[in-house]
Structures are given as C-alpha cells and as structure tokens.
Design a protein around this motif. Sequence first.
Motif, PDB file in Angstrom:
ATOM      1  N   TYR A 334       0.817  -1.215   0.000  1.00  0.00           N
ATOM      2  CA  TYR A 334       0.000   0.000   0.000  1.00  0.00           C
ATOM      3  C   TYR A 334       0.852   1.267   0.000  1.00  0.00           C
ATOM      4  CZ  TYR A 334      -3.996  -2.902   1.451  1.00  0.00           C
ATOM      5  OH  TYR A 334      -4.988  -3.841   1.524  1.00  0.00           O
ATOM      6  N   ALA A 335       2.038   1.194   0.601  1.00  0.00           N
ATOM      7  CA  ALA A 335       2.890   2.373   0.762  1.00  0.00           C
ATOM      8  C   ALA A 335       3.891   2.532  -0.367  1.00  0.00           C
ATOM      9  CB  ALA A 335       3.625   2.304   2.101  1.00  0.00           C
ATOM     10  N   GLN A 336       3.859   1.668  -1.363  1.00  0.00           N
ATOM     11  CA  GLN A 336       4.721   1.834  -2.535  1.00  0.00           C
ATOM     12  C   GLN A 336       4.047   2.830  -3.479  1.00  0.00           C
ATOM     13  OE1 GLN A 336       5.371  -2.147  -4.076  1.00  0.00           O
ATOM     14  NE2 GLN A 336       7.235  -2.404  -2.880  1.00  0.00           N
ATOM     15  N   CYS A 337       4.210   4.096  -3.196  1.00  0.00           N
ATOM     16  CA  CYS A 337       3.525   5.135  -3.976  1.00  0.00           C
ATOM     17  C   CYS A 337       4.323   5.415  -5.238  1.00  0.00           C
ATOM     18  CB  CYS A 337       3.360   6.391  -3.136  1.00  0.00           C
ATOM     19  SG  CYS A 337       2.414   6.093  -1.639  1.00  0.00           S
ATOM     20  N   ARG A 338       4.142   4.583  -6.214  1.00  0.00           N
ATOM     21  CA  ARG A 338       4.919   4.640  -7.451  1.00  0.00           C
ATOM     22  C   ARG A 338       3.992   4.969  -8.616  1.00  0.00           C
ATOM     23  NH1 ARG A 338       8.761  -0.707  -6.247  1.00  0.00           N
ATOM     24  NH2 ARG A 338       9.505   0.054  -4.222  1.00  0.00           N
ATOM     25  N   GLY A 339       3.710   6.270  -8.724  1.00  0.00           N
ATOM     26  CA  GLY A 339       2.800   6.725  -9.769  1.00  0.00           C
ATOM     27  C   GLY A 339       1.354   6.762  -9.335  1.00  0.00           C
ATOM     28  N   GLY A 340       1.091   6.492  -8.077  1.00  0.00           N
ATOM     29  CA  GLY A 340      -0.276   6.530  -7.584  1.00  0.00           C
ATOM     30  C   GLY A 340      -0.369   5.911  -6.206  1.00  0.00           C
ATOM     31  N   ILE A 341      -1.583   5.921  -5.658  1.00  0.00           N
ATOM     32  CA  ILE A 341      -1.839   5.300  -4.360  1.00  0.00           C
ATOM     33  C   ILE A 341      -3.250   4.743  -4.387  1.00  0.00           C
ATOM     34  CG2 ILE A 341      -2.570   7.507  -3.344  1.00  0.00           C
ATOM     35  CD1 ILE A 341      -1.400   6.473  -0.672  1.00  0.00           C
ATOM     36  N   THR A 342      -3.451   3.639  -3.738  1.00  0.00           N
ATOM     37  CA  THR A 342      -4.719   2.927  -3.789  1.00  0.00           C
ATOM     38  C   THR A 342      -5.821   3.701  -3.069  1.00  0.00           C
ATOM     39  OG1 THR A 342      -3.560   0.808  -3.839  1.00  0.00           O
ATOM     40  CG2 THR A 342      -5.868   0.769  -3.200  1.00  0.00           C
ATOM     41  N   THR A 343      -6.939   3.904  -3.773  1.00  0.00           N
ATOM     42  CA  THR A 343      -8.097   4.555  -3.160  1.00  0.00           C
ATOM     43  C   THR A 343      -9.123   3.543  -2.654  1.00  0.00           C
ATOM     44  OG1 THR A 343      -9.178   4.742  -5.318  1.00  0.00           O
ATOM     45  CG2 THR A 343      -7.873   6.623  -4.572  1.00  0.00           C
ATOM     46  N   ALA A 344      -9.062   2.328  -3.166  1.00  0.00           N
ATOM     47  CA  ALA A 344      -9.989   1.281  -2.730  1.00  0.00           C
ATOM     48  C   ALA A 344      -9.455  -0.058  -3.226  1.00  0.00           C
ATOM     49  CB  ALA A 344     -11.389   1.522  -3.273  1.00  0.00           C
ATOM     50  N   GLN A 345     -10.001  -1.136  -2.690  1.00  0.00           N
ATOM     51  CA  GLN A 345      -9.469  -2.453  -3.031  1.00  0.00           C
ATOM     52  C   GLN A 345     -10.537  -3.518  -2.860  1.00  0.00           C
ATOM     53  OE1 GLN A 345      -6.450  -3.943  -0.325  1.00  0.00           O
ATOM     54  NE2 GLN A 345      -5.098  -4.392  -2.033  1.00  0.00           N
ATOM     55  N   ASN A 346     -10.521  -4.490  -3.765  1.00  0.00           N
ATOM     56  CA  ASN A 346     -11.458  -5.608  -3.753  1.00  0.00           C
ATOM     57  C   ASN A 346     -10.633  -6.891  -3.642  1.00  0.00           C
ATOM     58  OD1 ASN A 346     -13.270  -7.663  -4.359  1.00  0.00           O
ATOM     59  ND2 ASN A 346     -14.242  -6.570  -6.045  1.00  0.00           N
ATOM     60  N   LEU A 347     -10.714  -7.563  -2.503  1.00  0.00           N
ATOM     61  CA  LEU A 347      -9.945  -8.777  -2.261  1.00  0.00           C
ATOM     62  C   LEU A 347     -10.862  -9.842  -1.649  1.00  0.00           C
ATOM     63  CD1 LEU A 347      -6.656  -7.338  -0.648  1.00  0.00           C
ATOM     64  CD2 LEU A 347      -6.982  -8.093  -3.018  1.00  0.00           C
ATOM     65  N   PRO A 348     -10.432 -11.131  -1.661  1.00  0.00           N
ATOM     66  CA  PRO A 348      -9.242 -11.699  -2.303  1.00  0.00           C
ATOM     67  C   PRO A 348      -9.384 -11.711  -3.826  1.00  0.00           C
ATOM     68  CG  PRO A 348     -10.110 -13.166  -0.587  1.00  0.00           C
ATOM     69  CD  PRO A 348     -11.166 -12.146  -0.872  1.00  0.00           C
ATOM     70  N   ASN A 349      -8.260 -11.738  -4.514  1.00  0.00           N
ATOM     71  CA  ASN A 349      -8.262 -11.828  -5.966  1.00  0.00           C
ATOM     72  C   ASN A 349      -8.642 -13.234  -6.427  1.00  0.00           C
ATOM     73  OD1 ASN A 349      -7.571  -9.150  -6.380  1.00  0.00           O
ATOM     74  ND2 ASN A 349      -5.376  -9.562  -6.346  1.00  0.00           N
ATOM     75  N   ASP A 350      -8.940 -13.352  -7.716  1.00  0.00           N
ATOM     76  CA  ASP A 350      -9.448 -14.613  -8.258  1.00  0.00           C
ATOM     77  C   ASP A 350      -8.486 -15.789  -8.096  1.00  0.00           C
ATOM     78  OD1 ASP A 350     -11.872 -13.625  -9.055  1.00  0.00           O
ATOM     79  OD2 ASP A 350     -11.249 -13.167 -11.097  1.00  0.00           O
ATOM     80  N   ASP A 351      -7.184 -15.512  -8.027  1.00  0.00           N
ATOM     81  CA  ASP A 351      -6.228 -16.613  -7.948  1.00  0.00           C
ATOM     82  C   ASP A 351      -6.172 -17.242  -6.560  1.00  0.00           C
ATOM     83  OD1 ASP A 351      -4.808 -13.945  -7.435  1.00  0.00           O
ATOM     84  OD2 ASP A 351      -3.335 -15.351  -6.643  1.00  0.00           O
ATOM     85  N   LYS A 352      -6.812 -16.639  -5.583  1.00  0.00           N
ATOM     86  CA  LYS A 352      -6.736 -17.131  -4.207  1.00  0.00           C
ATOM     87  C   LYS A 352      -7.707 -18.290  -3.981  1.00  0.00           C
ATOM     88  CE  LYS A 352      -3.584 -14.190  -3.178  1.00  0.00           C
ATOM     89  NZ  LYS A 352      -3.211 -13.909  -4.557  1.00  0.00           N
ATOM     90  N   LEU A 353      -7.251 -19.239  -3.168  1.00  0.00           N
ATOM     91  CA  LEU A 353      -8.022 -20.449  -2.909  1.00  0.00           C
ATOM     92  C   LEU A 353      -9.364 -20.141  -2.258  1.00  0.00           C
ATOM     93  CD1 LEU A 353      -7.912 -23.534  -3.131  1.00  0.00           C
ATOM     94  CD2 LEU A 353      -6.829 -23.597  -0.867  1.00  0.00           C
ATOM     95  N   ALA A 354      -9.427 -19.092  -1.455  1.00  0.00           N
ATOM     96  CA  ALA A 354     -10.689 -18.733  -0.800  1.00  0.00           C
ATOM     97  C   ALA A 354     -11.778 -18.463  -1.820  1.00  0.00           C
ATOM     98  CB  ALA A 354     -10.489 -17.515   0.098  1.00  0.00           C
ATOM     99  N   VAL A 355     -11.426 -17.772  -2.892  1.00  0.00           N
ATOM    100  CA  VAL A 355     -12.402 -17.464  -3.940  1.00  0.00           C
ATOM    101  C   VAL A 355     -12.710 -18.717  -4.754  1.00  0.00           C
ATOM    102  CG1 VAL A 355     -12.814 -16.093  -6.018  1.00  0.00           C
ATOM    103  CG2 VAL A 355     -11.713 -15.038  -4.033  1.00  0.00           C
ATOM    104  N   LYS A 356     -11.679 -19.487  -5.073  1.00  0.00           N
ATOM    105  CA  LYS A 356     -11.868 -20.706  -5.866  1.00  0.00           C
ATOM    106  C   LYS A 356     -12.775 -21.714  -5.170  1.00  0.00           C
ATOM    107  CE  LYS A 356      -7.368 -20.473  -8.209  1.00  0.00           C
ATOM    108  NZ  LYS A 356      -6.043 -21.125  -8.384  1.00  0.00           N
TER     109      LYS A 356
END
Length: 570
Positions: A334-356
């Motif tokens: 979150y703190a790697q401000c490299r050209g921007g910073i996260t305003t919101a987030q949707n997790l877990p991503n599709d590759d994660k076992l929880a979603v699968k």
Amino acid sequence: MTIINGFEIALDEQHLDKMINEQMMPIDMIDANFAGYQNLAEGDKKALIHLIKAAKVINDVTLEQDHSLNRYMKQGLENYVANNHAQKTLKMFNSLNGVAGINGIDPEPIELFKGIKTAIGHNFYPEDLQIEEFHNIIKNMLKTGKRKEVKDILSARTMVRRNGLELKAIDYTEYFAKEFSEVANELEVAAHYSTNNEFNDYLKWQAQALLQNNEDMDMLADKHWAILQDTPLEFTLSRENYDDQMTPTIFDNNELVSLLDENGILPTPKDMLGARVGIINKKGTELILTFKNQMAKLAKLMPFADKYEQKIDSGDSVKQTMVDVDLVTLQGDYAQCRGGITTAQNLPNDDKLAVKTGGGRRNVYHRQVRMSGDKNRIKKMLDTLLEKDFHQYYDEEAEHIFVIGHENGHSLGPDNTYKTALGIYNHIIEENKADVVSIAMMPEYVKVGVINEIMLKKVYVTWVMRLLLKAKPKQIQPHRVGDLIHFNWLMRHGAIVITADNKISFDFVKMPEAINKILEETIEVQLSKSSKRAKEFIDFNSEWNELHDYIATTLKNLGIKPYKDIRTYL
C-alpha cells in the motif's frame, strides 16, 4: 557526493528539494484527536497499537520482496541523521517504499542510488535471472520430472533462489519465518484486546496462516476476513501480484505453456504483501452498501453472462462485504507510492483459494486517500482542458461513486481461469474491465434511484477527466494503460469530442453505447484466453499521439505531485 553503504546517492539535493517541496502530496492518516478514534472502546484502542506494530513488520517483508538491498539501504540512510542529503533521500525512499520506482511521468524509474536497479522479477527471483534463462530452467526441470519443484517455483507464495543450474522455491512462511512470527504475535495480542468477536476470529486465523506452510490456512483466514462487515476496526493483510513481471512472461512461450499444461501447472505471479489498519466509518459504509444491493442484478446484465460462471450469487445473497475506512496506517504494498496510491481495493483476488472454493470478497475504501486531492490544481485543469458548459459536472463525490462501481466490477465477469491465460496482459485487461463495468452499469443505478441523472453526468465527466495522463504509460501500470484505452475509445466513438481550442466536450447520448461496446469486446478478450488477442486489443486502443502529448504537457505545466508522503500519527 554522499555515499551510503558503498553506493552513491544518485540525485543531488536540488533535485530532491524539488521532488519533496513541489512534487510531493501529503496524505494524513488519522490521529488521536480524530472523533472516530476517540469513540472507540479502550480495548479497541489497545488493539490498534498491536495492529500498527504488525503492519510495520509487514513493511519490512515487502521491502525484502521488492529488492534485496532495500532494508540495508534504508537503515544506512536512517543512520545518517546529521546529513541533509541522506535525510532528503530517505524522504524519497519512504515515498517509493524502496530504492527505486516509477513515478507515472518519467519514462524510466526513479533510482535513488547509482548502480541499484529494480529487476523484472524484483527480489522474488534472483535479480540476475533473465527471461530466456528462466524459461529454459523451467523446461529442463519439467523434462527431468521435477513437477512439484516447478509448481512451487511458479506459486504466488514463494521466493525463488538459484540451486546450482536449477531454481528452488522457498515458501514465504519459511523465508520470512522471523517476521511472520512477530506479526502473528501482534495479531494474537490485538485479538485479546479487541471488542469484536468476528474480528478477533479473523486475527487468530490470520496469525496461524502466517505460521504454517499451508495454503488452506490462507484460505480460511481470507474467508474469515471477507465476511467482516459490522466491526469497529480494520486490518488487512493484502496479497496482490501486480509487481512480479517475470512469472507472466511464461504465457508468451507457447512451448513452455504446453509443457506446463501437460503437468497441470498454472503459473501465478508472486504476491507482494501489504498491511492496512483503520477504523470503520459507518456513515460512509451505508452509502457503499446501497450499490452492493444491485450486484446480483448487474451480474445478469454482463455481456455473454451465459458463457461463464460469476462469483456473484444469482439469488438475493451476494458474497461481498463493503466498508469505508478512516486510515490509521498504510504499509508494505500500500505504501509503494509509485505513480499513484490505492483509493480502494477488492480482495481476495481470483487466484486465491478462498475465492476458488466459494468464499466471498470484501471491498475496502480509503477515505484519507480520496480526500487528499489538490483543489486548486483541479480548478486549473478544468479551466484549461474542459469545455466550460461541463464544469458543473465535475464532482469529487462522483469519482468516489465511480470507484465503488470499479471495485464491484472486479467481481463481475469471467473468473480467474480466463484472466490468467492472458499472461502479462491480464492485469491491463482486468482493470480496463472493472472501469468499463462501472461506467456501463451507472444507468442501472439511476433506474433504481441509487443515483440521479445529474449524478450520472457527473460520473461521466469526472471519470473522463480522471483519464487524462501526464505521460505515456508503461505496461506495468495497468490502470493507466486502461485510462489511455478508454480515452481513445470514447474519442473514436464520438462520446467525447475535442473542440477547436483543445478542450473536451461530451455527447452524453453516445456515452452508453460506446461503453457497452468496449465492455463487450473486453469480455470477448477474456473469454478468448489468448494473450495474442489481448495484446492486439491493447495495442490497437492505446495509441499515443500529438493530442496526448498536448494534454500531458498541459497537465505538467499546471504542476503535478506524483510523489506521496503518507503521514502516520498513531
């Protein structure tokens, strides 16, 4: 000349002064005087102390994942407390959260030290490993029957190191055993003090997941996190894989892809870890939940919805929690401000076992980030680049509504088996999809009274002004490449028009048709499972021409602040 741990600082003090004083935007986290903090139970205040400690340790993990010299060079800078050059460099290091990083403007990364560069595989892989060698090693290992070893190398949760002429994978729980043990301990203590039972259960599951080399534990922790809705506190251990550019190169090697398919191995880019701590804002959360109520309906409206399974239930229940958060600290990814910073987030991503395995998702919105805009600069931008009749439709709340639609958009459309097949183009196509889902579905929110027609126009105008770029984006900036694609598409389809004096005008009638077309084509690209098709779509729609140069130059002349100073007080 200032030398830190044997490396010369690459930027002189004058350059650093400009970056810090003219190009850096402060983002203030909440402090002890904040009403939301004051209203917390004493147990939750004590829990926050330990959650913050856990987040800071995660930051050390992220630094190690990013570059082998990050922690070493940061410590070196911190030791030079009486050296102004070193302290200014430390300020920039903390903004980038590393020795190097893109700023979204310059064509090459900002490098703080001479001789220290970021590798394509960051420190997930040996930093001297080249793509061709990487592919050849994987091929040879598969041909000699080392399927399990290769599967581990191409897992999202391993650090990879050389092993003679081969490679070996080290699970995060082993590689970061010391750090993960510290984090787990802080989470257990926080769970002792916290007043919310569901939140405490999650913290305990997350602590155990950090101590065991077992993806099932990550799954269980994710599932407990994803159901959190009515809790006072927020803690997230994020795992996203945008940074690893090495693993996705495999999808451009047809021979290797076939060999991996034969062995039942799906390459997954490495997870960069982040940690977020905050306090739930109940009023802001109520607004967000009004959009959640429409998601099952929207899923049925997605293009080609009968050709794939979506993660949104078709019934009344949607496995998606959503919260608005006042931030205490952002660490790690979150703190790697490299050209921007996260305003919101949707997790877990599709590759994660929880979603699968049928688990839900959770959207978290960052109040302090979205409220940190430069109002004077926005006014100058509108006066310079937007036709005056449309100034009335630029609205910061409209941007927040767009972001809500974007994050919800990630939960709609084809699942991860389609996305990962696009290889290095996966993230560009997915972020493009989430954007156009948001805009395409806005008229549906009007129909049910969530927003009105005026707000719809505000969303259109505010979104388009958000697309304007300060430089031609790189492939490692999926959101920005998506912005370029959208701008070009809207121009081509007449939804936006450039006037004789180079200002943007709108045809609101043409907007829905244009957006529905690009959404349809985007879903077709994902369904194709073809990285070649994805590349063709991106290349055709991401042309950079004289108009873009003019806009970029204009924005730069207005003054830009690509660097962020995250200020943590608690």
